[in-house]
Design a protein around this motif. Sequence first.
Motif, PDB file in Angstrom:
ATOM      1  N   GLY A  14     -65.776 -21.410  -7.678  1.00 23.89           N
ATOM      2  CA  GLY A  14     -66.711 -20.363  -7.316  1.00 23.89           C
ATOM      3  C   GLY A  14     -67.069 -20.357  -5.845  1.00 23.89           C
ATOM      4  O   GLY A  14     -67.523 -19.338  -5.308  1.00 23.89           O
ATOM      5  N   THR A  15     -66.853 -21.495  -5.154  1.00 25.77           N
ATOM      6  CA  THR A  15     -67.197 -21.609  -3.737  1.00 25.77           C
ATOM      7  C   THR A  15     -65.965 -21.707  -2.854  1.00 25.77           C
ATOM      8  O   THR A  15     -65.865 -21.021  -1.837  1.00 25.77           O
ATOM      9  CB  THR A  15     -68.093 -22.850  -3.514  1.00 25.77           C
ATOM     10  OG1 THR A  15     -69.268 -22.735  -4.321  1.00 25.77           O
ATOM     11  CG2 THR A  15     -68.494 -22.962  -2.047  1.00 25.77           C
ATOM     12  N   CYS A  37     -64.379 -18.927  -0.521  1.00 30.05           N
ATOM     13  CA  CYS A  37     -64.134 -17.712  -1.301  1.00 30.05           C
ATOM     14  C   CYS A  37     -64.915 -16.520  -0.749  1.00 30.05           C
ATOM     15  O   CYS A  37     -64.431 -15.381  -0.775  1.00 30.05           O
ATOM     16  CB  CYS A  37     -64.502 -17.943  -2.765  1.00 30.05           C
ATOM     17  SG  CYS A  37     -63.461 -19.157  -3.612  1.00 30.05           S
ATOM     18  N   HIS A  79     -68.081 -15.872  -9.266  1.00 28.85           N
ATOM     19  CA  HIS A  79     -67.650 -15.178  -8.053  1.00 28.85           C
ATOM     20  C   HIS A  79     -67.200 -13.784  -8.467  1.00 28.85           C
ATOM     21  O   HIS A  79     -66.988 -13.519  -9.657  1.00 28.85           O
ATOM     22  CB  HIS A  79     -66.523 -15.950  -7.360  1.00 28.85           C
ATOM     23  CG  HIS A  79     -66.241 -15.489  -5.960  1.00 28.85           C
ATOM     24  ND1 HIS A  79     -67.201 -15.485  -4.972  1.00 28.85           N
ATOM     25  CD2 HIS A  79     -65.110 -14.997  -5.391  1.00 28.85           C
ATOM     26  CE1 HIS A  79     -66.657 -15.013  -3.847  1.00 28.85           C
ATOM     27  NE2 HIS A  79     -65.397 -14.723  -4.081  1.00 28.85           N
TER      28      HIS A  79
END
Length: 331
Positions: A14-15, A37, A79
């Motif tokens: 997600g990061t 991301c 995300h």
Amino acid sequence: MTLEGFAVVADIGGTNARFCRINLATFELDRIQVFACADYPTLSAVMEAYRDEQDVALEHVAIAIACPVESDDVDMTNHHWRFSIRGLRKAMGLKTFIVLNDFAAAAMSLVTLEPHEMKQIGGGKAKTHGPKAVVGAGTGLGVGHLITLPDGSVMPLPGEGGHVDWAPTNEKEWAVFRFMANRFGRVSAERVLSGPGLETLYLALADYHGRNVAPITAAQIGQRALAGIDTLAVETVNQFFASLGSFAGNLALTANTTGGVYIAGGVVPKLMGLMATSNFRARFEHKGRFCKVCEAIPCFVITAEHAGLRGVGQYLKQTLAQSEQRIADND
């Protein structure tokens, strides 16, 4: 496709999005690069950035991604990236495009680990072919399992165990639960056992003590706790480890993980200095009539770098070997 040349594998969280090139003959990883991301509007944009910056061909690609992968449409949980597997393969002219859940890759990485790449936290000796569980706290909370099949190959079992209900076990945890329920409605394990969860836990414990504190980041909480300069940060990290121990013990019982429970993700390795003095292992083993079962099951913290990438590579390796065997069997 034969086992020669190179492929590109990626571990998409997600990061961060981690990419590398893999040698299909030796399965060595090189040209490792990490991208934020948030800096890219789409998965294809970051794939193109890796291709251009590393001057590699994008022909055969395998990626692990932090969300369920159950159909052609992939929609990340933490995300905004969303894509069609077939559509992206066609748009980028890929010969091979394999997409798997990130904790399927984390589970596959377990067979690549050397003893010095993990630290045992309690328990006895892991059974080599026993079921294994892997849990990782980062941007979210990931869970996967690995089982050994009769032919000696392994099968990863991805899941969404991070989204089960969080179960408070004492008065303080019930107060934390009420604080989080007022904020989120439903309180999943991920609301507590993740980077964002650590931040909310800090505020919840402050509320429990009647303190008014400003929000701080998970990194700041960890730094203050490790330095011993913030008693609330220390309490937050200790509560995190206690809840992680209960959660990991539940995983051990659910699948009888005699092969061990493995802790991955970005949060725990950074806080290892406080894990040994926490209630992690006590809560792992505190399972009533089944205490003895959990006492025998070891836990390990994965300290290896780029384990997710290695897991994707291992999955690709096994998939290609099985494909070649089927072709040989049909000749």
